[in-house]
Scaffold this active site. Sequence first.
Site, PDB file in Angstrom:
ATOM      1  N   ASP A 113       0.853  -1.203   0.000  1.00  0.00           N
ATOM      2  CA  ASP A 113       0.000   0.000   0.000  1.00  0.00           C
ATOM      3  C   ASP A 113       0.886   1.249   0.000  1.00  0.00           C
ATOM      4  O   ASP A 113       0.638   2.210  -0.744  1.00  0.00           O
ATOM      5  CB  ASP A 113      -0.882   0.063   1.258  1.00  0.00           C
ATOM      6  CG  ASP A 113      -1.804  -1.120   1.450  1.00  0.00           C
ATOM      7  OD1 ASP A 113      -3.019  -0.918   1.504  1.00  0.00           O
ATOM      8  OD2 ASP A 113      -1.317  -2.266   1.553  1.00  0.00           O
ATOM      9  N   GLU A 168      -5.149   7.377   0.159  1.00  0.00           N
ATOM     10  CA  GLU A 168      -5.682   6.767   1.387  1.00  0.00           C
ATOM     11  C   GLU A 168      -4.684   6.793   2.537  1.00  0.00           C
ATOM     12  O   GLU A 168      -5.054   7.049   3.679  1.00  0.00           O
ATOM     13  CB  GLU A 168      -6.080   5.306   1.119  1.00  0.00           C
ATOM     14  CG  GLU A 168      -6.470   4.595   2.402  1.00  0.00           C
ATOM     15  CD  GLU A 168      -7.015   3.189   2.214  1.00  0.00           C
ATOM     16  OE1 GLU A 168      -7.043   2.689   1.074  1.00  0.00           O
ATOM     17  OE2 GLU A 168      -7.420   2.600   3.229  1.00  0.00           O
ATOM     18  N   THR A 171      -7.079  -4.540   1.024  1.00  0.00           N
ATOM     19  CA  THR A 171      -5.883  -4.943   1.786  1.00  0.00           C
ATOM     20  C   THR A 171      -6.163  -6.133   2.711  1.00  0.00           C
ATOM     21  O   THR A 171      -5.321  -7.017   2.856  1.00  0.00           O
ATOM     22  CB  THR A 171      -5.321  -3.751   2.596  1.00  0.00           C
ATOM     23  OG1 THR A 171      -5.045  -2.695   1.678  1.00  0.00           O
ATOM     24  CG2 THR A 171      -4.037  -4.111   3.325  1.00  0.00           C
TER      25      THR A 171
HETATM   26  P1  AMP Z   1     -14.764  -4.144   1.520  1.00  0.00           P
HETATM   27  O1  AMP Z   1     -15.940  -4.414   0.653  1.00  0.00           O
HETATM   28  O2  AMP Z   1     -14.982  -4.572   2.948  1.00  0.00           O
HETATM   29  O3  AMP Z   1     -13.504  -4.658   0.945  1.00  0.00           O
HETATM   30  O4  AMP Z   1     -14.659  -2.562   1.576  1.00  0.00           O
HETATM   31  C1  AMP Z   1     -14.473  -1.785   0.422  1.00  0.00           C
HETATM   32  C2  AMP Z   1     -13.553  -0.627   0.755  1.00  0.00           C
HETATM   33  O5  AMP Z   1     -14.160   0.163   1.783  1.00  0.00           O
HETATM   34  C3  AMP Z   1     -12.211  -1.074   1.306  1.00  0.00           C
HETATM   35  O6  AMP Z   1     -11.236  -0.164   0.887  1.00  0.00           O
HETATM   36  C4  AMP Z   1     -12.355  -0.971   2.798  1.00  0.00           C
HETATM   37  O7  AMP Z   1     -11.139  -0.679   3.419  1.00  0.00           O
HETATM   38  C5  AMP Z   1     -13.355   0.164   2.957  1.00  0.00           C
HETATM   39  N1  AMP Z   1     -14.221  -0.111   4.094  1.00  0.00           N
HETATM   40  C6  AMP Z   1     -15.481  -0.573   4.059  1.00  0.00           C
HETATM   41  N2  AMP Z   1     -15.980  -0.728   5.305  1.00  0.00           N
HETATM   42  C7  AMP Z   1     -15.010  -0.345   6.151  1.00  0.00           C
HETATM   43  C8  AMP Z   1     -14.901  -0.259   7.549  1.00  0.00           C
HETATM   44  N3  AMP Z   1     -15.903  -0.610   8.353  1.00  0.00           N
HETATM   45  N4  AMP Z   1     -13.734   0.195   8.074  1.00  0.00           N
HETATM   46  C9  AMP Z   1     -12.707   0.541   7.259  1.00  0.00           C
HETATM   47  N5  AMP Z   1     -12.745   0.486   5.925  1.00  0.00           N
HETATM   48  C10 AMP Z   1     -13.874   0.047   5.365  1.00  0.00           C
HETATM   49 MG    MG Z   2     -10.138   0.655  -0.520  1.00  0.00          MG
HETATM   50 MG    MG Z   3      -6.535   0.793   0.204  1.00  0.00          MG
END
Ligand code: AMP
Ligand code: MG
Ligand code: MG
Length: 250
Positions: free
Chosen positions: A43, A66, A115
């Site tokens: 990252d 980010e 990630t």
């Molecule tokens: P995901 O579908 O969980 O992979 O989330 C899609 C993007 O939104 C990723 O970049 C995640 O890091 C971010 N994201 C979604 N929900 C959260 C959360 N509760 N806390 C931190 N990042 C989130």
């Molecule tokens: Mg993301």
């Molecule tokens: Mg990211």
Amino acid sequence: MIRLLSSAVAVASKAGSEVRRICNSGQLGVVDKGIEDFQTEADRTAQRLITTSLSRKFPKCSVVGEEDLVDDEGADEKLFTDVTDLSVLEQTCPPEYSNIKEEDVTIWIDPLDGTSEFVKGFLEHVTVLIGFSYKGESIAGVVHQPFYKSSNDSEYTGRTMWGMKGLGYFGLTTLKASENKLVITTTASHGNKVINDVIESLKPDEVLRVGGAGYKVLNVIEGKAHAYVFPSAGSKRWDTCAPKTLIEEV
Ligand code: AMP
Ligand code: MG
Ligand code: MG
């Protein structure tokens, strides 16, 4: 805008090579940013490469990445790369964007989307996202998937997809999802009760729980799912800016 995009398409691919290199090295250098919120050396390196390369060539654009990075003795300098994708340069900019000023464009960078899944080894969920906004709206976006291989490839070569409002989409083939069943794609690692209740109320035949906003949008574009459902806070503008224009153009 076309010059900016031609650099971003080439830079995203370079960032993807760095992500693969760091993954192969096994030295992920994981830092915990919160609950299921990680940062790795991939990252950090990808963001340094993208921000330095684009902000050096387009110094008046606002750049939002980010990751909060501490100054690391010339690390940015070493990652600067001056590359251009010629196939993008051949495109004609839609007239409404041909004269916009660099200072009115914001570049939203998610150097490594997904990630949590990257750390767990679900490599194909990872994307590098570079989105462009103008007057508060996404107008273009680059989505690069570093861990992609076509059926002819024996190892990951990566692929880059991009779109621009009024111009179209490039680098992928769209497919319509099956009409005989309902497939929903949603988060694998940031679920909660509201998300689960909403998905259940839609009575899907199948739920694809995968990582990353970029990858889920690709699932919809390529007909693996009918909808990306995430009724929750959590995703940020660096997650949505690039995929939004890509899927809108599709
Ligand atoms: P995901 O579908 O969980 O992979 O989330 C899609 C993007 O939104 C990723 O970049 C995640 O890091 C971010 N994201 C979604 N929900 C959260 C959360 N509760 N806390 C931190 N990042 C989130
Ligand atoms: Mg993301
Ligand atoms: Mg990211």
